[in-house]
Design a protein around this motif. Sequence first.
Motif, PDB file in Angstrom:
ATOM      1  N   GLY A 167      16.220 -19.429 -40.532  1.00  0.00           N
ATOM      2  CA  GLY A 167      14.918 -18.852 -40.829  1.00  0.00           C
ATOM      3  C   GLY A 167      14.413 -19.388 -42.151  1.00  0.00           C
ATOM      4  N   ILE A 168      13.122 -19.361 -42.325  1.00  0.00           N
ATOM      5  CA  ILE A 168      12.544 -19.890 -43.556  1.00  0.00           C
ATOM      6  C   ILE A 168      11.224 -19.179 -43.828  1.00  0.00           C
ATOM      7  N   GLN A 169      10.980 -18.889 -45.093  1.00  0.00           N
ATOM      8  CA  GLN A 169       9.720 -18.267 -45.481  1.00  0.00           C
ATOM      9  C   GLN A 169       8.680 -19.360 -45.673  1.00  0.00           C
ATOM     10  N   VAL A 170       7.510 -19.145 -45.113  1.00  0.00           N
ATOM     11  CA  VAL A 170       6.458 -20.156 -45.189  1.00  0.00           C
ATOM     12  C   VAL A 170       5.201 -19.546 -45.780  1.00  0.00           C
ATOM     13  N   ALA A 171       4.084 -20.185 -45.519  1.00  0.00           N
ATOM     14  CA  ALA A 171       2.822 -19.821 -46.174  1.00  0.00           C
ATOM     15  C   ALA A 171       2.403 -18.384 -45.875  1.00  0.00           C
ATOM     16  N   GLY A 172       1.752 -17.784 -46.859  1.00  0.00           N
ATOM     17  CA  GLY A 172       1.129 -16.489 -46.674  1.00  0.00           C
ATOM     18  C   GLY A 172       2.085 -15.347 -46.429  1.00  0.00           C
ATOM     19  N   GLY A 173       3.310 -15.438 -46.930  1.00  0.00           N
ATOM     20  CA  GLY A 173       4.271 -14.361 -46.748  1.00  0.00           C
ATOM     21  C   GLY A 173       4.836 -14.255 -45.352  1.00  0.00           C
ATOM     22  N   HIS A 174       4.690 -15.303 -44.550  1.00  0.00           N
ATOM     23  CA  HIS A 174       5.208 -15.288 -43.186  1.00  0.00           C
ATOM     24  C   HIS A 174       6.651 -15.789 -43.161  1.00  0.00           C
ATOM     25  N   TYR A 175       7.348 -15.359 -42.139  1.00  0.00           N
ATOM     26  CA  TYR A 175       8.737 -15.777 -41.955  1.00  0.00           C
ATOM     27  C   TYR A 175       8.853 -16.395 -40.575  1.00  0.00           C
ATOM     28  N   VAL A 197       9.808 -19.676 -33.836  1.00  0.00           N
ATOM     29  CA  VAL A 197       9.422 -18.316 -33.438  1.00  0.00           C
ATOM     30  C   VAL A 197       8.796 -17.626 -34.643  1.00  0.00           C
ATOM     31  N   LEU A 198       7.519 -17.302 -34.558  1.00  0.00           N
ATOM     32  CA  LEU A 198       6.861 -16.569 -35.637  1.00  0.00           C
ATOM     33  C   LEU A 198       7.390 -15.137 -35.671  1.00  0.00           C
ATOM     34  N   SER A 199       7.705 -14.666 -36.863  1.00  0.00           N
ATOM     35  CA  SER A 199       8.234 -13.301 -36.968  1.00  0.00           C
ATOM     36  C   SER A 199       7.197 -12.265 -36.542  1.00  0.00           C
ATOM     37  N   THR A 200       5.914 -12.618 -36.629  1.00  0.00           N
ATOM     38  CA  THR A 200       4.876 -11.688 -36.169  1.00  0.00           C
ATOM     39  C   THR A 200       5.002 -11.418 -34.671  1.00  0.00           C
ATOM     40  N   GLY A 201       5.608 -12.362 -33.962  1.00  0.00           N
ATOM     41  CA  GLY A 201       5.804 -12.176 -32.530  1.00  0.00           C
ATOM     42  C   GLY A 201       6.850 -11.123 -32.202  1.00  0.00           C
ATOM     43  N   LEU A 202       7.608 -10.697 -33.221  1.00  0.00           N
ATOM     44  CA  LEU A 202       8.634  -9.682 -33.002  1.00  0.00           C
ATOM     45  C   LEU A 202       8.073  -8.259 -33.070  1.00  0.00           C
ATOM     46  N   LYS A 203       6.785  -8.140 -33.361  1.00  0.00           N
ATOM     47  CA  LYS A 203       6.187  -6.804 -33.445  1.00  0.00           C
ATOM     48  C   LYS A 203       6.361  -6.027 -32.145  1.00  0.00           C
ATOM     49  N   ASN A 204       6.350  -6.745 -31.031  1.00  0.00           N
ATOM     50  CA  ASN A 204       6.473  -6.067 -29.743  1.00  0.00           C
ATOM     51  C   ASN A 204       7.788  -5.312 -29.620  1.00  0.00           C
ATOM     52  N   LEU A 205       8.823  -5.780 -30.322  1.00  0.00           N
ATOM     53  CA  LEU A 205      10.107  -5.097 -30.260  1.00  0.00           C
ATOM     54  C   LEU A 205       9.996  -3.676 -30.818  1.00  0.00           C
ATOM     55  N   PHE A 206       9.167  -3.512 -31.847  1.00  0.00           N
ATOM     56  CA  PHE A 206       8.959  -2.174 -32.410  1.00  0.00           C
ATOM     57  C   PHE A 206       8.135  -1.307 -31.462  1.00  0.00           C
ATOM     58  N   HIS A 207       7.127  -1.913 -30.857  1.00  0.00           N
ATOM     59  CA  HIS A 207       6.255  -1.160 -29.966  1.00  0.00           C
ATOM     60  C   HIS A 207       7.034  -0.636 -28.759  1.00  0.00           C
ATOM     61  N   ALA A 228      10.873  -8.992 -40.291  1.00  0.00           N
ATOM     62  CA  ALA A 228       9.856  -8.290 -39.496  1.00  0.00           C
ATOM     63  C   ALA A 228       9.964  -6.803 -39.778  1.00  0.00           C
ATOM     64  N   GLN A 229       8.848  -6.102 -39.648  1.00  0.00           N
ATOM     65  CA  GLN A 229       8.869  -4.644 -39.780  1.00  0.00           C
ATOM     66  C   GLN A 229       7.634  -4.079 -39.110  1.00  0.00           C
ATOM     67  N   ASN A 230       7.675  -2.759 -38.876  1.00  0.00           N
ATOM     68  CA  ASN A 230       6.601  -2.146 -38.095  1.00  0.00           C
ATOM     69  C   ASN A 230       5.417  -1.689 -38.936  1.00  0.00           C
ATOM     70  N   ILE A 231       5.604  -1.519 -40.253  1.00  0.00           N
ATOM     71  CA  ILE A 231       4.535  -1.037 -41.134  1.00  0.00           C
ATOM     72  C   ILE A 231       4.361  -2.012 -42.304  1.00  0.00           C
ATOM     73  N   ALA A 232       3.121  -2.247 -42.714  1.00  0.00           N
ATOM     74  CA  ALA A 232       2.833  -3.172 -43.829  1.00  0.00           C
ATOM     75  C   ALA A 232       3.556  -4.486 -43.613  1.00  0.00           C
ATOM     76  N   PHE A 233       3.309  -5.084 -42.442  1.00  0.00           N
ATOM     77  CA  PHE A 233       4.108  -6.229 -41.995  1.00  0.00           C
ATOM     78  C   PHE A 233       4.152  -7.356 -43.017  1.00  0.00           C
ATOM     79  N   GLN A 234       2.997  -7.903 -43.365  1.00  0.00           N
ATOM     80  CA  GLN A 234       2.980  -9.096 -44.207  1.00  0.00           C
ATOM     81  C   GLN A 234       3.338  -8.807 -45.662  1.00  0.00           C
ATOM     82  N   ARG A 235       3.206  -7.551 -46.094  1.00  0.00           N
ATOM     83  CA  ARG A 235       3.461  -7.238 -47.494  1.00  0.00           C
ATOM     84  C   ARG A 235       4.931  -7.404 -47.853  1.00  0.00           C
ATOM     85  N   ASN A 236       5.828  -7.059 -46.921  1.00  0.00           N
ATOM     86  CA  ASN A 236       7.256  -7.076 -47.227  1.00  0.00           C
ATOM     87  C   ASN A 236       8.030  -8.180 -46.528  1.00  0.00           C
TER      88      ASN A 236
END
Length: 251
Positions: A167-175, A197-207, A228-236
């Motif tokens: 895994g690697i952290q990239v632009a705009g706080g994305h992983y 695999v964009l970590s934002t795509g893992l949001k469905n796992l929380f849903h 990845a997290q379910n709240i304040a996704f990009q902040r953390n």
Amino acid sequence: MPSQLAGAIKAARSSAASTNPFASLRGRLILVTMVLALTALLMAVGLLEDAARRQKTAIEQQLFETAKAMSLAVDGAILERRAVLRTLAHSPSLQRGDFKTFEEYANASLLGRGIWFILFDPNGKAALDTFGPSNSLPGDESQDQAVRAHFLVVWPAPISSNEQIGGIQVAGGHYVIHLDNRVTVRGKANYDLVMVVLSTGLKNLFHRQDLPTTWHSGIVNGDGVVIAQNIAFQRNVGQKVSNDLINQMKR
């Protein structure tokens, strides 16, 4: 003399009775009432403490079961994607260098949006990149494009084994999670096929877990980085959790 002594004793008893509020029948009834009230209060406190312990145990059990379900969901998602990558790495079109046919085959095997493939040549350059509008998450097309461009720039060194997950952290706080597989192309075994695999795509796992709105749930890698997290996704995302939590994870 005896009569005087008896009178003194009687007077003392009368004085004591007058100073003791519980000596009379009324006083004794008040005392019994106070004892009963105190007993009831202590029983109520005990019941409340027992209910609190039971509720705490139930919440802890629910948290544990939810975390376990999330863990299994993450494992399942990674294993599913890894199986697809292994299959693609051994596809005849890729091994003979037919990148056009391979790209069509790869796009047909995608497991949803936020996923694409990159084939790095021996010099670390992208010989094939399947990213396109259909790979982006709805509403995030320009953002995903920026993440992709940055990933190509900060792409780590070629893999040292046949398979690995990183895994690697990239632009705009994305992983970005990347599954890597060494493949043979035209007889050369030092190409790297990468599933991004964009970590934002893992949001469905929380849903899918239908978590309460007040719960904070996250996926943390082995280094203690939030991916990845379910709240304040990009902040953390991309931030490290506390050392205490890392130590608990290790234990």
